[in-house]
Scaffold this active site. Structure first.
Site, PDB file in Angstrom:
ATOM      1  CE  LYS A 260      13.039   1.565  -3.925  1.00 21.25           C
ATOM      2  NZ  LYS A 260      11.961   0.824  -3.153  1.00 21.25           N
TER       3      LYS A 260
ATOM      4  CD  GLN B  11       9.923  -7.851  -2.567  1.00 21.17           C
ATOM      5  OE1 GLN B  11      10.081  -7.588  -1.469  1.00 21.17           O
ATOM      6  NE2 GLN B  11       9.269  -7.038  -3.586  1.00 21.17           N
TER       7      GLN B  11
ATOM      8  N   GLY C  16       8.456  -5.286  -8.672  1.00 20.61           N
ATOM      9  CA  GLY C  16       9.317  -4.148  -9.268  1.00 20.61           C
ATOM     10  C   GLY C  16      10.835  -4.581  -9.150  1.00 20.61           C
TER      11      GLY C  16
ATOM     12  CB  SER D  41       5.891   3.427   0.603  1.00 21.59           C
ATOM     13  OG  SER D  41       5.314   2.648  -0.381  1.00 21.59           O
ATOM     14  NE  ARG D  42      10.745   1.109   4.931  1.00 26.56           N
ATOM     15  CZ  ARG D  42      10.558  -0.158   4.319  1.00 26.56           C
ATOM     16  NH1 ARG D  42      10.591  -0.499   3.333  1.00 26.56           N
ATOM     17  NH2 ARG D  42       9.851  -0.975   5.305  1.00 26.56           N
TER      18      ARG D  42
ATOM     19  CG  HIS E  13       2.969   0.493  -5.398  1.00 23.21           C
ATOM     20  ND1 HIS E  13       3.282   1.678  -4.688  1.00 23.21           N
ATOM     21  CD2 HIS E  13       3.423  -0.394  -4.608  1.00 23.21           C
ATOM     22  CE1 HIS E  13       3.883   1.516  -3.650  1.00 23.21           C
ATOM     23  NE2 HIS E  13       4.348  -0.036  -3.698  1.00 23.21           N
TER      24      HIS E  13
ATOM     25  N   GLY F 185       0.814  -1.280  -0.118  1.00 22.46           N
ATOM     26  CA  GLY F 185      -0.031  -0.067  -0.003  1.00 22.46           C
ATOM     27  C   GLY F 185       0.786   1.110  -0.033  1.00 22.46           C
TER      28      GLY F 185
ATOM     29  CG  LEU G 243      -1.026   1.616  -3.902  1.00 25.05           C
ATOM     30  CD1 LEU G 243      -2.241   1.134  -4.630  1.00 25.05           C
ATOM     31  CD2 LEU G 243       0.130   0.481  -3.716  1.00 25.05           C
ATOM     32  CG  HIS G 244       5.276   4.899  -5.104  1.00 25.75           C
ATOM     33  ND1 HIS G 244       5.614   4.338  -6.267  1.00 25.75           N
ATOM     34  CD2 HIS G 244       5.493   4.448  -4.076  1.00 25.75           C
ATOM     35  CE1 HIS G 244       6.286   3.063  -5.701  1.00 25.75           C
ATOM     36  NE2 HIS G 244       6.584   3.281  -4.391  1.00 25.75           N
TER      37      HIS G 244
HETATM   38  P1  AMP Z   1       5.975  -2.394  -1.569  1.00 19.86           P
HETATM   39  O1  AMP Z   1       4.530  -1.751  -1.393  1.00 19.86           O
HETATM   40  O2  AMP Z   1       7.214  -1.441  -1.327  1.00 19.86           O
HETATM   41  O3  AMP Z   1       6.300  -3.668  -0.995  1.00 19.86           O
HETATM   42  O4  AMP Z   1       6.064  -2.809  -3.200  1.00 19.86           O
HETATM   43  C1  AMP Z   1       5.260  -3.544  -3.806  1.00 19.86           C
HETATM   44  C2  AMP Z   1       5.738  -3.770  -5.249  1.00 19.86           C
HETATM   45  O5  AMP Z   1       5.991  -2.488  -6.067  1.00 19.86           O
HETATM   46  C3  AMP Z   1       6.968  -4.503  -5.195  1.00 19.86           C
HETATM   47  O6  AMP Z   1       7.104  -5.491  -6.177  1.00 19.86           O
HETATM   48  C4  AMP Z   1       7.936  -3.307  -5.688  1.00 19.86           C
HETATM   49  O7  AMP Z   1       9.211  -3.914  -6.035  1.00 19.86           O
HETATM   50  C5  AMP Z   1       7.207  -2.467  -6.529  1.00 19.86           C
HETATM   51  N1  AMP Z   1       7.896  -1.334  -6.537  1.00 19.86           N
HETATM   52  C6  AMP Z   1       8.007  -0.461  -5.443  1.00 19.86           C
HETATM   53  N2  AMP Z   1       8.729   0.904  -5.836  1.00 19.86           N
HETATM   54  C7  AMP Z   1       8.539   0.619  -7.135  1.00 19.86           C
HETATM   55  C8  AMP Z   1       9.279   1.287  -7.964  1.00 19.86           C
HETATM   56  N3  AMP Z   1       9.743   2.722  -7.889  1.00 19.86           N
HETATM   57  N4  AMP Z   1       9.058   1.163  -9.405  1.00 19.86           N
HETATM   58  C9  AMP Z   1       8.712  -0.007  -9.799  1.00 19.86           C
HETATM   59  N5  AMP Z   1       8.313  -0.788  -8.948  1.00 19.86           N
HETATM   60  C10 AMP Z   1       8.342  -0.585  -7.551  1.00 19.86           C
END
Ligand code: AMP
Length: 286
Positions: free
Chosen positions: A151, A155, A149, A188-189, A37, A31, A33-34
């Site tokens: 990113k 993972q 991602g 998100s951070r 995501h 969540g 989200l940006h």
């Molecule tokens: P998170 O909510 O941080 O667990 O991320 C959820 C998914 O979004 C994961 O697969 C992340 O790698 C991907 N994600 C997070 N930030 C980015 C980004 N800047 N570009 C592409 N994918 C991302």
């Protein structure tokens, strides 16, 4: 867009999709989200699949002194963005729904090798928490394809290995990192950063880019390049955790035969831990 809080509701809907011959794409998130995501969602839609986005801040992937409690939870705004992006369903289970027997003592999945080192060393138990929750989500949703991602590069490799080792019939797609205009990887951070830290933060990307340029230009002194990048980060006001040049699949120290590499880094600005990475292909470069 449907919203499901329980596995039973979600499964009933997924079953209906399957009966109509539709494919299911899963985008797991925590969540807040940006645009990074949302890129995963638009890529999933482009596959012609029904898109399920999970939003679950997973306690088992946070260490005892990490930011589980203060991790930003913005469900209404997340749902607005997902509706706009054309997601078909959002899955928002509680901790009790995901971990019916409690989350302290659970069956856990440990993915060897790729989980070791870098974020795996800095965050003990983190990748076991990720692998466990992703395997559970795969069993709950039973998607045809899941998108992650680049990113979070380590993972992504952990999940590829998990899928191979446990024979999940799921295609894994890695989506390139979405960045702010100054190069900072969206996260998100990033919202934790002060204005001053935010201005410094893009140096992480710039220093990774310099390291990539040095490798692309022919340097093979990876350990020395890592040291230079660590010193550059410290000079830019970061507390660097690691900079590692690795082969792009196993994340091992590269041999002369490896021609697909990745440079991974983690560094803190104040209390905020940022990670980023860049891949480098040495193919066709002699
Ligand atoms: P998170 O909510 O941080 O667990 O991320 C959820 C998914 O979004 C994961 O697969 C992340 O790698 C991907 N994600 C997070 N930030 C980015 C980004 N800047 N570009 C592409 N994918 C991302």
């Amino acid at each position: 867009m449907f919203q499901f809080d329980t596995v039973a509701e979600l499964r009933a809907w997924v079953q209906g999709c399957r009966q109509r011959g539709e494919r299911i794409a899963l985008v797991p998130t925590m969540g807040n989200l940006h645009a990074g995501h949302i890129k995963l969602v638009t890529e999933a839609r482009a596959l012609g699949a029904r898109v399920v986005v999970s939003i679950f801040v997973n306690p088992t992937q946070f260490g005892p002194n990490e930011d589980f409690e203060r991790y930003p939870r913005t469900l209404d705004e997340d749902c607005r963005q997902l509706r706009e992006a054309g997601a078909d369903a959002v899955f928002t289970p509680s901790v009790a729904e995901v971990y019916p027997g409690g989350h302290q003592v659970v069956t856990r999945i440990e993915v060897p090798q790729v989980s070791e080192g870098m974020c795996g060393a800095a965050r003990p138990g983190h990748f076991a928490g990720v692998a466990t929750v992703v395997a559970k989500l795969f069993n709950m949703v039973q998607p045809n394809v899941a998108l992650f991602g680049c990113k979070d590069y380590q993972q992504l490799q952990v999940i590829r290995r998990l899928v191979r080792d446990l024979c999940f019939p799921i295609e894994i797609i890695g989506v390139p990192t979405v960045r702010e205009t100054d190069g900072l990887a969206m996260s998100s951070r990033n919202g934790y950063l002060t204005a001053e830290q935010r201005a410094q933060a893009s140096m992480l990307y710039q220093i990774l880019s310099e390291t990539r340029a040095a490798i692309a230009g022919g340097s093979r002194e990876y350990a020395a390049l890592e040291q230079v990048a660590m010193a550059r980060l410290a000079g830019a006001g970061f507390a660097p955790e690691y900079v590692c040049v690795r082969d792009a699949v196993l994340l091992a120290v590269p041999t002369a035969a490896d021609d697909e590499l990745v440079i991974l880094a983690a560094a803190r600005l104040g209390n905020t831990r940022l990670i980023d990475n860049l891949t480098v292909s040495l193919r066709h470069k002699g």
